[in-house]
Structures are given as structure tokens and as C-alpha cells.
Scaffold this active site. Structure first.
Site, short mmCIF file in Angstrom:
data_model
loop_
_atom_site.label_atom_id
_atom_site.label_comp_id
_atom_site.label_asym_id
_atom_site.label_seq_id
_atom_site.Cartn_x
_atom_site.Cartn_y
_atom_site.Cartn_z
N ASN A 75 0.81 -1.22 0.00
CA ASN A 75 0.00 0.00 0.00
C ASN A 75 0.84 1.27 0.00
OD1 ASN A 75 1.02 -0.10 2.56
ND2 ASN A 75 -0.93 0.19 3.61
N LYS A 76 2.16 1.16 -0.12
CA LYS A 76 3.01 2.35 -0.07
C LYS A 76 3.15 2.95 -1.49
CE LYS A 76 3.94 2.59 4.38
NZ LYS A 76 3.93 1.38 5.11
N THR A 77 3.87 4.07 -1.59
CA THR A 77 3.96 4.79 -2.86
C THR A 77 4.56 3.92 -3.96
OG1 THR A 77 4.08 6.88 -1.69
CG2 THR A 77 4.83 6.90 -3.97
#
Ligand SMILES: *Cc1c(COP(=O)(O)O)cnc(C)c1O
Length: 396
Positions: free
Chosen positions: A218-220
């Protein structure tokens, strides 16, 4: 006046792709680059595990992108934080200052060292640790001795401070660095959420002795699961690589380990994904900034809420957008969350403050009124970069 929940949900809806019955996630990855090519090469050549050219390349790309001297890729962000704390010599029985408002991993990494998290309040301007409040607090409870800073109330050594750049918005680092210097505290940055975020023109992760990144799904950018440690100290870089590689002393055939190490290396197959993702980061950041600006414009005329914008000293990656309820409407948070979810929009509240969680409720903490206030007012809005890509089609 009552908060107009329908209007708020409709405002988000008009700015997001309208696909009937589809759920809009909070943050989803995009694999539009060289992911398939690089991963296939790992499979074709058999280089899937903890060594390989993509590990080396990913580490070099990360160091170059962040402007740090060394990056070490590891299995996840929590492992990265654990190694960071070990590298600055956090020991069993020490205390480590962490924000109460952060993901649980920040405190867990402290616990994994046998140390005790000590919770610090946040400031509304950055959503991160409040350096002014921390300085006043330490004046009261800390005592400097020849061998470091001690908590007068618990007798334990306070070894380090771990600020976290919340949702990609940088903490006020100059003021925090001053406090660390005054009290001889090691500064470790939890930069898990801030790849692509800059403080006064310098990439986050350059301010402490070491910093941790995360590449969770779910990170960049994502490597499936993954993380990295950043440092500007080449000796520290070597130590971190060594610790993450079971502390094995390099040798052609001998298995000799000179201390308790960790098997925290990132596999080559994950690093292959990382290389492909990092190549696309500048585009992701442009899209995320543009989405953030749309939210800001859309909500500027909606009563009772606002959208959080980067502090004036920062350029943020806008990892997750923040809808902030006005103080008088903080009691409406849960109803609004429910209303969004009923409309297939993936929102969430900020994390439950860590001092309220069963494993941490007896840990030392300062007065936490700002964090409490933020907890009651923050809702994260869908923030995937591809939402902006698809928006072009809707021409709103
Ligand atoms: C994502 C994250 C981490 C690391 O998480 P992993 O899932 O272990 O990669 C650490 N701290 C914060 C603040 C995070 O958001």
C-alpha cells in the site's frame, strides 16, 4: 449545524472514476513499467533469492534517488526499523521516543530490541512529532549524565528519537535535530511513508544517522513486501548490510558469524519489482500531487471539513490524502467513515494511538492532546496514483 455527510461523499465521488459496484481502494499499486520483464528474468536465470543484480541495482537506485550514501534493501519496513535501532545501539531496557500517532511498526521495532517506546505528542501543522513540546517535556523529565540521557521517573536511559513523516508530510527536522543534540539522543527517521518527500529541498531520510523505508503493497512504490535502510555514514552502511546478512563474515567457503545477526535481506525477485517501480516514481508523484490538488479544490467550499496540505518547508509525496473534520464535528468521524464505505469508497481513520493498544498501554508517555485531537478528526481518502490517470477520461 449538522455535518452534511451526503455532500462530503458526493464531493469525493465526482472526483473519482465512477464504476458501478466497484470498490475504490485506499491505495493500490500500479504495474505499468518493466515489472514483468525484470521478474521474468529472475525466474529464467534462477536468481530469485537473497543475492542478485537487482538487489545491487535497487540499492544503488535508492541511494541515488534519496541522495544518501548507502541504501540496504531488506524484507520489510519493520525489519528496516529494527536494524536501524540496532545500528545506533539501542539496547534492552533503553527507552526510545516515538510518536503516539504512528503505525504500530514504529513501536514494535523498539520492542523487538527489548527497549521501551516512550510516546510523544504530535503537532497539527505537520501531523508529526512536536519538537517544541518534546523539548519542554525533556526539560522536566530528562537528566543528562556522562553516559547519556536518563528518564528521572523510570531510571532508564533514553537512547533515541524516532520521528515519523506522517502520510508523507515531513516532520520539522531542524527543530527536532536541535533537541536531539541538546539531549544526546540518536535520531532515527521512520521514513516508511515518505519516499519522494523533501524537507527544505533535501529528501527525507537524510537527517538522522539512519532511516527506514517501506515498500509494502500500500506504499507509494511496492516490492510486494520490502523495506530499506538509508544512511550517509559508509561505516554504518557496512554494519547494516552485515547485520541483515546473518552477520556472516564474507569468505569463499567458511561460515563464520561474528555476532547475532538477522536474515533480513530482500530477495532478488522483490528487488526486480522495486527497480521497475522506482523507474516510475516521478510519474506516480506527479499524479499523486495532482490528485491532492483536486481534493483541495473540491473541498475548499464544503462546510465542516478541509484537506491537509504540506507544511510550508516541505514538498510531500501525498502518500495518503487527509480529510480533516473541523473540531466541532469530531464526533461525526465514525458516521462519516461508515457513509463512505457504504458508497464503496475505501477510506479509513488514522491508527488508534499506540498508548491505547494492549501491548503499549503501560509505557511512559507525555500529555498527548494534539495526537488525541488529530485521531478524532482524520479520515484518509483514496490516494492511488492511477486515480489521477483515469480522471483524465472523466474530464471533471
Ligand atoms: C508501512 C510502515 C512501516 C513498515 O511497515 P512494513 O509493513 O513492515 O513494511 C513502518 N512505519 C510506518 C509509519 C509505516 O507506515
Amino acid at each position: 449545524m449538522k455535518l452534511d455527510l451526503d455532500k462530503i461523499v458526493e464531493t469525493v465521488k465526482t472526483y473519482l472514476p465512477q464504476k458501478k459496484e466497484s470498490f475504490i481502494g485506499l491505495h493500490e499499486p500500479i504495474f505499468n513499467g518493466n515489472e514483468w520483464t525484470y521478474v521474468k528474468e529472475c525466474l529464467d536465470t534462477g536468481w530469485v533469492s537473497s543475492a542478485g543484480k537487482y538487489v545491487d541495482r535497487f540499492e544503488e537506485m535508492l541511494a541515488e534517488y534519496t541522495g544518501t550514501k548507502r541504501a540496504v534493501a531488506v524484507v520489510n519496513g519493520t525489519a528496516a526499523l529494527h536494524i536501524c535501532l540496532k545500528a545506533v545501539d539501542v539496547r534492552s531496557g533503553d527507552e526510545v521516543l516515538v510518536p503516539a500517532l504512528t503505525f504500530v511498526a514504529t513501536a514494535n521495532a523498539v520492542s523487538h530490541c527489548g527497549a521501551v517506546p516512550h510516546f510523544v505528542d504530535s503537532e497539527a501543522k505537520t501531523l508529526g512529532m512536536d519538537p517544541g513540546k518534546l523539548a519542554l517535556y525533556l526539560q522536566e523529565i530528562a537528566e543528562l549524565k556522562a553516559d547519556g540521557c536518563f528518564n528521572k521517573l523510570t531510571g532508564r536511559r533514553i537512547k533515541a528519537v524516532v520521528p515519523m513523516h506522517t502520510f508523507g508530510h515531513p516532520v520539522d527536522m531542524d527543530r527536532l535535530l536541535e533537541v536531539c543534540e541538546r539531549y544526546k539522543l540518536e535520531l532515527v527517521e521512520d521514513a516508511a511513508e515518505s519516499l519522494g518527500s523533501y524537507y527544505k529541498g533535501r529528501h527525507t531520510g537524510n537527517f538522522g544517522k539512519v532511516a527506514a523505508l517501506s515498500f509494502n503493497g500500500n506504499k507509494t512504490i511496492t516490492t510486494g513486501g520490502g523495506g530499506a535502510v538509508l544512511t550517509n555514514d559508509p561505516e554504518m552502511g557496512k554494519l547494516i548490510k552485515h547485520l541483515a546478512t546473518t552477520a556472516k563474515v564474507p569468505h569463499r567457503w567458511e561460515y563464520f558469524h561474528d555476532r547475532v545477526g538477522y536474515n533480513y535481506r530482500m530477495p532478488n525477485i522483490n528487488a526486480a519489482l522495486g527497480c521497475a517501480q522506482l523507474e516510475q516514481l516521478p510519474r506516480f508523484l506527479r499524479q499523486k500531487r495532482s490528485l491532492a490538488e483536486r481534493y483541495q479544490r473540491a473541498f475548499s467550499s464544503v462546510e465542516g471539513v478541509s484537506v491537509f496540505t504540506e507544511p510550508d518547508f516541505a514538498r510531500s509525496n501525498y502518500w495518503l490524502n487527509v480529510l480533516l473534520l473541523d473540531e466541532k464535528y469530531k464526533g461525526e468521524r465514525n458516521r462519516l467513515l461508515e457513509h463512505f464505505l457504504d458508497n464503496h469508497i475505501g477510506v479509513r481513520p488514522v491508527w488508534t494511538l499506540l498508548h491505547k493498544l494492549p501491548p503499549y498501554q503501560n509505557c511512559p508517555c507525555m500529555e498527548l492532546s494534539a495526537a488525541e485531537m488529530l485521531e478524532s478528526r482524520i479520515i484518509n481518502l483514496p490516494s492511488s496514483a492511477f486515480l489521477e490517470m483515469e480522471l483524465a477520461e472523466y474530464d471533471v
